[in-house]
Design an enzyme around this catalytic site. Structure first.
Site, PDB file in Angstrom:
ATOM      1  N   ASP A  97      -7.771   2.361  -7.187  1.00 53.78           N
ATOM      2  CA  ASP A  97      -6.940   2.725  -6.038  1.00 53.78           C
ATOM      3  C   ASP A  97      -6.398   1.423  -5.467  1.00 53.78           C
ATOM      4  OD1 ASP A  97      -5.840   3.502  -3.663  1.00 53.78           O
ATOM      5  OD2 ASP A  97      -7.749   3.914  -2.671  1.00 53.78           O
ATOM      6  N   LYS A 153       2.054  -4.242  -0.538  1.00 54.22           N
ATOM      7  CA  LYS A 153       2.346  -3.044  -1.327  1.00 54.22           C
ATOM      8  C   LYS A 153       3.659  -2.404  -0.866  1.00 54.22           C
ATOM      9  CE  LYS A 153       0.297   1.427  -2.522  1.00 54.22           C
ATOM     10  NZ  LYS A 153      -0.841   2.309  -2.216  1.00 54.22           N
ATOM     11  N   GLU A 155      -1.820   9.541  -5.391  1.00 59.62           N
ATOM     12  CA  GLU A 155      -3.034   9.381  -4.580  1.00 59.62           C
ATOM     13  C   GLU A 155      -3.580  10.716  -4.058  1.00 59.62           C
ATOM     14  OE1 GLU A 155      -1.887   6.353  -1.801  1.00 59.62           O
ATOM     15  OE2 GLU A 155      -1.980   4.817  -3.352  1.00 59.62           O
ATOM     16  N   ASP A 165      -2.751  12.562   3.230  1.00 59.92           N
ATOM     17  CA  ASP A 165      -3.203  11.218   2.865  1.00 59.92           C
ATOM     18  C   ASP A 165      -2.453  10.187   3.702  1.00 59.92           C
ATOM     19  OD1 ASP A 165      -3.786   8.802   1.735  1.00 59.92           O
ATOM     20  OD2 ASP A 165      -3.203   9.338  -0.306  1.00 59.92           O
TER      21      ASP A 165
END
Lengths: 566, 400
Positions: free
Chosen positions: A7, A69, A146, A169
């Site tokens: 992850d 990211k 994810e 999420d």
């Protein structure tokens, strides 16, 4: 043959493997399950990753970067001391770190991985993630969304048949919503949606703004170190707010003359615009799947930012039920990637499990807009793959030339939901030559194939000549060419890394330095002498002494931290 | 091949049977190992589910008709907002008689709408499966956050406030009139919110429809509400419900409104134009040109003394040739006027012109504008936006 599940998060990363019929999380060299997604370079020019780098964010802000990211799939560069890195390279450093930890843990070489990406990541961002894996020496077997990964963890233990879960999420930088149904071992994703620019970091940024405003400060008047310091203090305050009603931020900057009290009400009010944005992806997902809130048996929270009480109470109000999140929201995605890795390994424990996912956005091309006489609107978007189609999928459409004697057809590749291409995301284009003919006579067939990794392939066939141009998206403004990748590879090869065995002491030192930076007056002096003593000890290289010294300093740092943090 | 055969089952209305069959076959045709087989299987599965639903649906319809014949079409859980609405109107007609006229006109207009039962707008008020209008529906969940009472109360006051906002909207376009929406906590509840959003949309549609108001004239209110409810995302749903011809004018505003919020001029210097290439409008280009000419005339008249028009003319041409060509070949990619109007000049492929190309372009431009007045007319009739000098010099003026 072990495949590593990773992850790769905005704030924290984690990895796990499929072992003995369950997902096994792998601790890093500091014996922690979460590795902060922070990269830095130290004074010797050595690369540091994870906790050490996180401490150094405050003591050495110019040589440390985080939250990269968000820049995946862009050309943005981050400077680390003298060198400059792209988000792909920085991610590769994190992945490499995780890979080493996993190799150390399992005692075997690992060169295959499953990496998770936000469901709403576009093609360019997905490719960038895959390239980061390759740069780290990992063959990326699968990119998994994810929320889908998280759903697998919950679904694996779900015994009731035909139940629907809504996965929310909210990570450090992205928000994803996925509706998934479980029946007879099948995990079927019905619909996904999301917001790529909404996450826990945004909430902290809002807090920083509010804090500066309350203290009459301007962000430009602060040094980078002070900014980082304030950011990390308020981030801790945000976390503390999940457990209690008010948090007092003590005087922590020279410029701040009094303590600042943060209550849940203030936070809620401040976060309202962000919380508003949470609603749209949820409603969209429900609409697309044709489900009503009462059809959903569980609302599952994933991602560290879902710990915010404000978020939880909002979700409770929205769905008229308490959300569940009994598996650690920070680690559940990593566990899901391990399940996917197990599936890839054809593990016998997972014989009955099948996962089907969807493409969360529409993909298509632009066609001539006849109604557009003034050049105001531009081309019309012609969807080829509609959003929330089950993948893998392959569809084609035939289009004709728009002008007499047209020699070249340029096929634009777009992602999005708007009627006009100019409001959608441009992914790239392909040009094909066609024979001269009156308009509408020459036709080309465009085939879009979307695979399980969420990567798009486009074939263009000229019907009259049979010429085929077959490419994964080309000419994309932001994707890397082969040459770029080679260059990055070389660059990374020349980097020096910390020897693993000294990391614990380094982390301790980095932590002490961070506390030194953020303390004032007496305490600062005290910490300074502590750091000096420890450095002398390290240089002497007497292992027993170092061990004792480390324990002592750790106890002191623990007590200081407890003291300063509210 | 028939989808039932692909799944290996008899046609059924039972979705769980279909799911079971699909699940067992899926283990043979796994999506990552047999993509083609999976595609086929998945397609058949979706088709079967669709068919089973239709069958299911027709059963339900029969139920409805039976219900209707019993005369309790609008029984509690299905009570549509419209029904409530009309009851309220009767009351409000009496209550508000001494109030302003506009409210009365709206109410009576709406009653007209009620009478014309076959208009598309009323579809939603017929009870057939329109569960989105089940405002205040309470699930059987124990963890309910808003009690039935509070939702019921909120519904009533929201309907009243909406009525008055609609009345105000008849005359003016003030988003502030709708601000009350943000103060309702109950609207966090998704079910309640969707129902209310649909209700407001329907009311506005009716208002526009009955009073022949152009949506453009209520643009800011529409955009404000769109911001809250995300209507622009739901075009398909409303199209199915009310028909394209009834809603397209509203959605034109909503979708255009989003575009207008973007920043108009981009300043980045790219080697190649990103995104779609869009022709700049003819009139914008004329204005851009006029700005250039005015600017150059001012400069040249300050440099030259004397009123010889010929001198000015020649210096103007000189300016165009040198200044415009340089600016077009520079990262500005256009003369000052063009930059002001958000236009830039590129090659067909969206690249910046080099200096020779730009010079050639300006030369052709000067010749074509000066020597033949006719080019002005030719340009007017070139309906694809590429003017004569663009064509000859193989360049193109586009939006930044």
């Amino acid at each position: 043959m072990t495949i590593l599940g990773i992850d790769l998060g905005t704030t924290n990363s984690a990895c796990a493997i499929w072992q003995d019929g369950k997902a096994k999380l792998i601790p890093n060299r500091l014996d922690k399950l979460l590795t902060p997604s922070v990269v830095g370079v130290d004074s010797n020019g050595e690369v540091v990753v994870g906790d050490i780098a996180k401490h150094r964010l405050i003591s050495h802000p110019k040589e440390t970067v985080s939250v990269f990211k968000r820049a995946m799939g862009t050309q943005q560069e981050f400077s680390l001391g003298k060198q400059r890195f792209t988000a792909v390279e920085l991610s590769a450093l994190i992945l490499r770190n995780l890979k080493e930890d996993a190799e150390n843990f399992t005692g075997e070489k690992i060169d295959q991985a499953v990496i998770s990406v936000p469901a709403y990541f576009n093609d360019v961002q997905r490719k960038a993630t895959k390239q980061a894996g390759e740069l780290a020496g990992l063959q990326v077997e699968r990119l998994i969304n994810e929320p889908t990964a998280a759903a697998m963890v919950y679904g694996l233990h779900e015994s009731a048949d035909e139940t629907q879960f809504m996965i929310l999420d909210l990570g450090g930088g992205t928000f994803d919503v996925t509706l998934v149904e479980f029946f007879a071992g099948v995990m079927e994703v019905h619909a996904s949606s999301g917001d790529n620019f909404l996450g826990g970091e945004d909430f902290t940024n809002f807090l920083v703004e509010k804090f500066l405003e309350a203290n009459g400060l301007n962000i430009n008047s602060l040094t980078i170190a002070e900014r980082q310091h304030i950011y990390s203090i308020l981030n801790d305050a945000k976390h503390a707010l999940s457990a209690r009603q008010t948090v007092v931020v003590e005087q922590s900057l020279k410029q701040q003359d009094k303590s600042w009290t943060l209550t849940r009400e203030i936070f809620e009010e401040m976060a309202a615009p962000l919380l508003d944005r949470i609603r749209f992806p949820i409603e969209k997902t429900l609409r697309d799947s044709g489900a009503s809130p009462s059809d959903i048996s569980q609302v599952v929270l994933v991602g560290g930012a879902t710990r915010m009480q404000t978020f939880r109470s909002l979700v409770t109000k929205m769905f008229r039920r308490m959300p569940s999140g009994h598996i650690d929201p920070d680690l559940v995605v990593a566990m899901g990637t391990a399940i996917q890795a197990g599936l890839k390994e054809k593990s016998s424990d997972l014989d009955d499990v099948v996962l089907t996912d969807v493409c969360p956005y529409s993909l298509g091309t632009g066609v001539l807009n006849h109604a557009d006489r003034h050049g105001k609107q531009g081309n019309i978007f012609l969807p080829i793959i509609e959003r929330n189609t089950t993948v893998p999928v392959s569809f084609e459409r035939t289009v004709a030339t728009a002008q007499d004697n047209q020699k070249v057809v340029s096929v634009g590749i777009y992602q999005g939901e708007s009627r006009l291409v100019k409001n959608n995301i441009f992914l790239g284009d392909i040009e094909v030559k066609v024979p001269k003919a009156p308009k509408g006579k020459e036709t080309i067939t465009i085939r879009y194939s979307y695979d399980m990794n969420g990567l798009l392939e486009v074939d263009v066939t000229v019907d009259s000549t049979g010429l085929i141009v077959n490419k994964t998206i080309i000419n994309s403004p932001d994707s890397l060419s082969e040459e770029d990748i080679k260059k990055s590879q070389e660059k990374l090869q020349h980097l020096k890394f910390h020897p693993r065995d000294t990391e614990t002491n380094r982390a301790l030192l980095a932590r002490a330095e961070r506390l030194y930076e953020s303390s004032l007056d007496d305490r600062r002096e005290y910490l300074g002498s502590l750091i000096n003593d420890f450095e002398v000890l390290l240089e002497k290289q007497v292992l027993r002494d170092i061990e004792i010294g480390a324990k002592k300093i750790e106890a002191i740092l623990d007590s200081i931290e407890k003291d300063t943090l509210f | 091949m028939n989808c039932w055969k692909t799944l290996g089952i008899m046609p059924t209305g039972d979705a769980s049977l279909i799911k079971k069959a699909y699940a067992s076959l899926l283990k043979v045709h796994r999506p990552d190992e047999d993509p083609a087989g999976f595609s086929k299987l998945n397609h058949a599965y979706k088709q079967c589910l669709q068919l089973s639903k239709q069958q299911h649906y027709s059963d339900e319809k029969i139920d409805h008709i039976e219900e209707a014949s019993k005369g309790d079409l609008l029984s509690d859980s299905r009570s549509s907002i419209d029904q409530l609405d009309y009851d309220d109107q009767d009351e409000s007609n009496q209550d508000k008689q001494e109030e302003n006229h506009s409210s009365i006109t709206v109410s009576s207009q709406k009653n007209n709408l009620v009478k014309t039962t076959d208009t598309e707008l009323l579809k939603s008020s017929t009870p057939e499966g329109e569960d989105s209008i089940k405002l205040g529906h309470i699930g059987d969940d124990e963890d309910t956050i808003f009690s039935e009472d509070s939702l019921e109360k909120a519904k009533e006051s929201l309907i009243q406030l909406t009525e008055s906002a609609i009345n105000k909207m008849l005359k003016t376009d003030k988003p502030d009139d709708w601000q009350f929406i943000t103060s309702y906590e109950e609207l966090y509840d998704i079910h309640f919110r969707i129902g209310y959003s649909d209700y407001v949309f329907q009311q506005i549609l009716a208002l526009f429809h009955d009073n022949k108001i152009k949506p453009k004239a209520r643009q800011s209110s529409l955009l404000y509400l769109d911001n809250i409810f995300g209507w622009s995302d739901q075009e398909k749903k409303y199209e199915e419900e009310y028909g394209y011809e009834n809603i397209y004018s509203i959605f034109d505003i909503l979708i255009d409104g989003q575009n207008n919020q973007e920043t108009p001029i981009k300043w980045s210097v790219e080697p190649r134009h990103k995104g779609p290439i869009e022709q700049a409008g003819y009139y914008k280009r004329i204005f851009a040109n006029m700005i250039d000419i005015i600017l150059y005339v001012i400069v040249s008249s300050s440099l030259l003394n004397g009123d010889n028009i010929g001198d000015h003319f020649i210096s103007l041409i000189g300016f165009f040739l040198i200044m415009n060509a340089m600016m077009e070949a520079s990262p500005m990619q256009g003369s000052l006027g063009k930059v002001l109007f958000g236009i830039k000049v590129t090659t067909y492929k969206g690249r910046r012109l080099n200096i020779l190309h730009a010079l050639l372009r300006q030369l052709i431009y000067c010749i074509s504008t000066l020597s033949f007045k006719i080019t002005v007319w030719v340009n007017l009739f070139l309906n694809d936006g590429r003017l004569l000098h663009d064509r000859i010099s193989r360049s193109i003026a586009i939006k930044r």
